[in-house]
Design a protein around this motif. Structure first.
Motif, PDB file in Angstrom:
ATOM      1  N   MET A   1       0.856  -1.195   0.000  1.00 16.70           N
ATOM      2  CA  MET A   1       0.000   0.000   0.000  1.00 16.70           C
ATOM      3  C   MET A   1       0.885   1.236   0.000  1.00 16.70           C
ATOM      4  N   ASN A   2       0.619   2.186  -0.882  1.00 18.35           N
ATOM      5  CA  ASN A   2       1.421   3.392  -1.002  1.00 18.35           C
ATOM      6  C   ASN A   2       0.825   4.515  -0.166  1.00 18.35           C
ATOM      7  N   ASN A   3       1.703   5.500   0.157  1.00 21.66           N
ATOM      8  CA  ASN A   3       1.264   6.718   0.829  1.00 21.66           C
ATOM      9  C   ASN A   3       0.471   6.423   2.094  1.00 21.66           C
ATOM     10  N   ALA A   4       1.011   5.601   2.953  1.00 22.50           N
ATOM     11  CA  ALA A   4       0.356   5.280   4.216  1.00 22.50           C
ATOM     12  C   ALA A   4       1.203   5.777   5.377  1.00 22.50           C
ATOM     13  N   ILE A   5       0.539   6.243   6.417  1.00 25.96           N
ATOM     14  CA  ILE A   5       1.209   6.624   7.650  1.00 25.96           C
ATOM     15  C   ILE A   5       1.320   5.370   8.510  1.00 25.96           C
ATOM     16  N   LYS A   6       2.543   4.943   8.796  1.00 26.24           N
ATOM     17  CA  LYS A   6       2.754   3.659   9.451  1.00 26.24           C
ATOM     18  C   LYS A   6       2.033   3.556  10.792  1.00 26.24           C
ATOM     19  N   LYS A   7       2.174   4.569  11.623  1.00 24.65           N
ATOM     20  CA  LYS A   7       1.499   4.531  12.915  1.00 24.65           C
ATOM     21  C   LYS A   7       1.284   5.947  13.416  1.00 24.65           C
ATOM     22  N   VAL A   8       0.100   6.203  13.937  1.00 22.34           N
ATOM     23  CA  VAL A   8      -0.204   7.516  14.495  1.00 22.34           C
ATOM     24  C   VAL A   8      -1.110   7.336  15.705  1.00 22.34           C
ATOM     25  N   LEU A   9      -0.936   8.173  16.702  1.00 22.66           N
ATOM     26  CA  LEU A   9      -1.764   8.156  17.912  1.00 22.66           C
ATOM     27  C   LEU A   9      -2.693   9.356  17.891  1.00 22.66           C
ATOM     28  N   ILE A  10      -3.968   9.092  18.062  1.00 19.99           N
ATOM     29  CA  ILE A  10      -4.989  10.139  17.984  1.00 19.99           C
ATOM     30  C   ILE A  10      -5.871  10.076  19.223  1.00 19.99           C
ATOM     31  N   ARG A  11      -6.194  11.238  19.768  1.00 25.19           N
ATOM     32  CA  ARG A  11      -7.211  11.297  20.818  1.00 25.19           C
ATOM     33  C   ARG A  11      -8.513  11.811  20.212  1.00 25.19           C
ATOM     34  N   PRO A  12      -9.606  11.090  20.384  1.00 25.76           N
ATOM     35  CA  PRO A  12     -10.890  11.572  19.876  1.00 25.76           C
ATOM     36  C   PRO A  12     -11.258  12.908  20.516  1.00 25.76           C
ATOM     37  N   VAL A  13     -12.158  13.645  19.874  1.00 25.99           N
ATOM     38  CA  VAL A  13     -12.529  14.965  20.370  1.00 25.99           C
ATOM     39  C   VAL A  13     -13.693  14.861  21.354  1.00 25.99           C
ATOM     40  N   GLU A  14     -13.801  15.868  22.177  1.00 24.77           N
ATOM     41  CA  GLU A  14     -14.910  16.066  23.110  1.00 24.77           C
ATOM     42  C   GLU A  14     -15.174  14.826  23.958  1.00 24.77           C
ATOM     43  N   ASN A  15     -16.449  14.445  24.135  1.00 22.56           N
ATOM     44  CA  ASN A  15     -16.803  13.381  25.074  1.00 22.56           C
ATOM     45  C   ASN A  15     -16.287  12.007  24.690  1.00 22.56           C
ATOM     46  N   MET A  16     -15.852  11.843  23.452  1.00 17.83           N
ATOM     47  CA  MET A  16     -15.367  10.534  23.037  1.00 17.83           C
ATOM     48  C   MET A  16     -14.018  10.197  23.658  1.00 17.83           C
ATOM     49  N   GLN A  17     -13.411  11.161  24.344  1.00 15.12           N
ATOM     50  CA  GLN A  17     -12.209  10.838  25.114  1.00 15.12           C
ATOM     51  C   GLN A  17     -12.560  10.066  26.373  1.00 15.12           C
ATOM     52  N   ILE A  18     -13.821  10.190  26.801  1.00 16.92           N
ATOM     53  CA  ILE A  18     -14.235   9.592  28.077  1.00 16.92           C
ATOM     54  C   ILE A  18     -14.997   8.304  27.811  1.00 16.92           C
ATOM     55  N   LEU A  19     -14.269   7.212  27.672  1.00 20.43           N
ATOM     56  CA  LEU A  19     -14.877   5.911  27.479  1.00 20.43           C
ATOM     57  C   LEU A  19     -14.406   4.975  28.580  1.00 20.43           C
ATOM     58  N   SER A  20     -15.233   3.995  28.890  1.00 26.23           N
ATOM     59  CA  SER A  20     -14.871   3.010  29.904  1.00 26.23           C
ATOM     60  C   SER A  20     -13.953   1.953  29.306  1.00 26.23           C
ATOM     61  N   TYR A  21     -13.346   1.148  30.181  1.00 26.41           N
ATOM     62  CA  TYR A  21     -12.527   0.043  29.716  1.00 26.41           C
ATOM     63  C   TYR A  21     -13.370  -0.937  28.904  1.00 26.41           C
ATOM     64  N   GLN A  22     -14.632  -1.142  29.302  1.00 20.94           N
ATOM     65  CA  GLN A  22     -15.505  -2.067  28.585  1.00 20.94           C
ATOM     66  C   GLN A  22     -15.786  -1.568  27.166  1.00 20.94           C
ATOM     67  N   GLU A  23     -16.053  -0.274  27.023  1.00 23.27           N
ATOM     68  CA  GLU A  23     -16.323   0.284  25.700  1.00 23.27           C
ATOM     69  C   GLU A  23     -15.077   0.197  24.818  1.00 23.27           C
ATOM     70  N   ALA A  24     -13.929   0.485  25.416  1.00 26.55           N
ATOM     71  CA  ALA A  24     -12.690   0.377  24.648  1.00 26.55           C
ATOM     72  C   ALA A  24     -12.461  -1.063  24.189  1.00 26.55           C
ATOM     73  N   GLN A  25     -12.778  -2.028  25.054  1.00 26.81           N
ATOM     74  CA  GLN A  25     -12.622  -3.432  24.700  1.00 26.81           C
ATOM     75  C   GLN A  25     -13.559  -3.807  23.552  1.00 26.81           C
ATOM     76  N   GLN A  26     -14.784  -3.271  23.576  1.00 23.71           N
ATOM     77  CA  GLN A  26     -15.719  -3.539  22.486  1.00 23.71           C
ATOM     78  C   GLN A  26     -15.158  -3.063  21.149  1.00 23.71           C
ATOM     79  N   LEU A  27     -14.506  -1.902  21.171  1.00 22.92           N
ATOM     80  CA  LEU A  27     -13.960  -1.335  19.946  1.00 22.92           C
ATOM     81  C   LEU A  27     -12.728  -2.092  19.454  1.00 22.92           C
TER      82      LEU A  27
END
Length: 461
Positions: free
Chosen positions: A1-27
């Motif tokens: 695959m061309n033109n790909a960013i190998k790895k990046v860390l992103i924090r979601p905006v607003e309330n989506m930063q506040i998730l439980s461990y269970q919700e993170a596990q679901q994702l």
């Protein structure tokens, strides 16, 4: 695959930063009940915004190493994205609008699963239960504005259109913007982006503050119609039926531009609702409009509707050719009628509770070869029911053209076999041939290979 960013860390905006461990596990969970594969597909589509591709399976195959992992940190969650499309970043930073869309994906996938689908308090086996669920999904996505008069114009049309047609959608959007209308579309490119882009200029000239650009999508179609960058309010509904109902509950007027099979599916869904006896007094202005030399699409569509569903169905649709200001003027008058009706019936301006949508239109329809072969495609039934059956034909064609699951079905079992009344079959065949001739069936396809066979002989339908 061309033109790909190998790895990046992103924090979601607003309330989506506040998730439980269970919700993170679901994702992160990749099993049948987890959300990781759904998150991966939707996130890839969002980050691939602007690419000229409408094949969901091809998009996934082009990015086999794309991954999204969700980690819980002390201050919220962190997305670890591997092999992301480079066009989603500027100088190593993810574009803000795409980051917002990615957060909307997380919000809607989690809310739909935990608060709606897996919640026994929501009855998804009844008509009111589904309408109620859509209300909660829309409210959770902050799509309800209680302090506004009706002013949301829904715009439907193809994502694969010519430059001339695209400019026309922008011109119509400009006229809507001058009249301070908010725009709601399927959030993709083409006729879904043009009206928004034009409205930006119209709103700017009027110094209109707080304009809204609403995009409604669903996981099965998002790869084909990735949210365009103008969308400021994105909502992902669980399936196409809830998406279509959300358009009709939230919108106050509908403008339809030329498209392909997907646009025809939307028109037939709309007619199956408007033709129902319980909706005869519910005003919803609907305008079909085309430009230049592209009148043939709606001429073919309207001929099909009149012959298959009757004159009453034809009268539900107003056709205006090449006149953007007239389109906006008629929509403005129609929306004023909607406001009066909502006020007289004490219905909410922000959600059309009074509109009746039968349960058979609300149930998720998954096109299969067996299901398509059993459709009741004959005139010995009320027009609204025939419209509903015909809508499923075009839903199947959309699936076979652009949805990854539908494409796999066609590869494994061959084309869908569509049977029914010989006259109706002949008219469907002629309509589809018109779409193919106009190159409206699939983006960038010169030699379209149909995902269907139309059987015109009488099979006893």
């Amino acid at each position: 695959m061309n033109n790909a960013i190998k790895k990046v860390l992103i924090r979601p905006v607003e309330n989506m930063q506040i998730l439980s461990y269970q919700e993170a596990q679901q994702l992160c969970d990749g099993n049948d009940h987890g959300l990781n594969e759904l998150l991966r597909r939707c996130a890839l589509a969002v980050l691939n915004t602007g690419a000229k591709e409408d094949n969901g399976l091809a998009l996934l195959e082009a990015h086999p190493d794309f991954r999204v992992n969700v980690n819980v940190k002390g201050r919220g969650i962190q997305l670890e994205i591997e092999n992301a499309p480079a066009n989603a970043f500027v100088d190593g930073e993810m574009i803000v609008g795409l980051q917002e869309h990615l957060s909307a994906v997380i919000r809607d996938l989690l809310y739909a699963k935990n608060e709606i689908i897996d919640n026994p308090e929501f009855d998804l086996e009844s008509s009111f239960g589904i309408t109620n669920a859509i209300f909660h999904l829309a409210r959770n996505a902050n799509l309800m504005c209680i302090d506004r008069d009706p002013n949301i114009v829904v715009c439907w049309g193809g994502h694969s259109i010519s430059l001339e047609e695209y400019k026309y959608t922008k011109h119509v959007g400009y006229e809507l913007g001058l009249r301070r209308f908010d725009i709601c579309t399927g959030c993709g490119p083409g006729a879904m982006k043009g009206p928004m882009k034009g409205a930006v200029l119209g709103h700017g000239k009027q110094r209109h503050k707080g304009a809204r650009f609403i995009g409604l999508t669903e996981p099965g179609i998002i790869a084909a119609e990735a949210p365009n960058a103008i969308v400021t309010e994105l909502a992902i509904l669980p399936d196409i039926e809830k998406r279509l109902e959300a358009f009709m509950r939230l919108g106050h007027g509908i403008i339809i531009f030329p498209g392909g099979a997907g646009t025809m599916e939307e028109i037939l869904y709309l007619l199956s609702v408007l033709l129902h006896p319980q909706n005869m007094d519910v005003p919803i202005p609907v305008i079909l409009t085309s430009s230049g030399n592209h009148k043939g699409y709606f001429e073919a569509v309207l001929e099909f509707i009149e012959n298959a569903l009757g004159e009453e169905a034809r009268q539900k649709l107003t056709f205006i050719h090449d006149n953007p200001s007239r389109v906006a003027q008629l929509i403005k008058k129609g929306v004023q009628d909607v406001r009066f009706h909502r006020k007289e019936t004490s219905d909410a301006y922000f959600y059309n509770w009074n509109l009746y949508i039968p349960f058979e239109l609300q149930k998720p329809f998954k096109p299969t070869h067996e299901g398509i072969a059993q459709l009741k495609l004959h005139k010995n039934q009320p027009p609204h029911k025939l419209a509903s059956e015909l809508r499923q034909v075009f839903s199947a064609i959309v699936a076979g053209n652009v949805k990854s699951d539908g494409i796999k079905q066609i590869e494994e079992k061959g084309p869908f076999q569509i049977h029914g009344d010989p006259e109706i079959m002949t008219r469907i065949d002629n309509l589809l041939k018109t779409f193919v001739a106009q190159r409206r069936m699939k983006l960038g396809t010169e030699n379209y290979v149909p995902c269907y066979n139309i059987i015109t002989e009488n099979k006893g339908a």
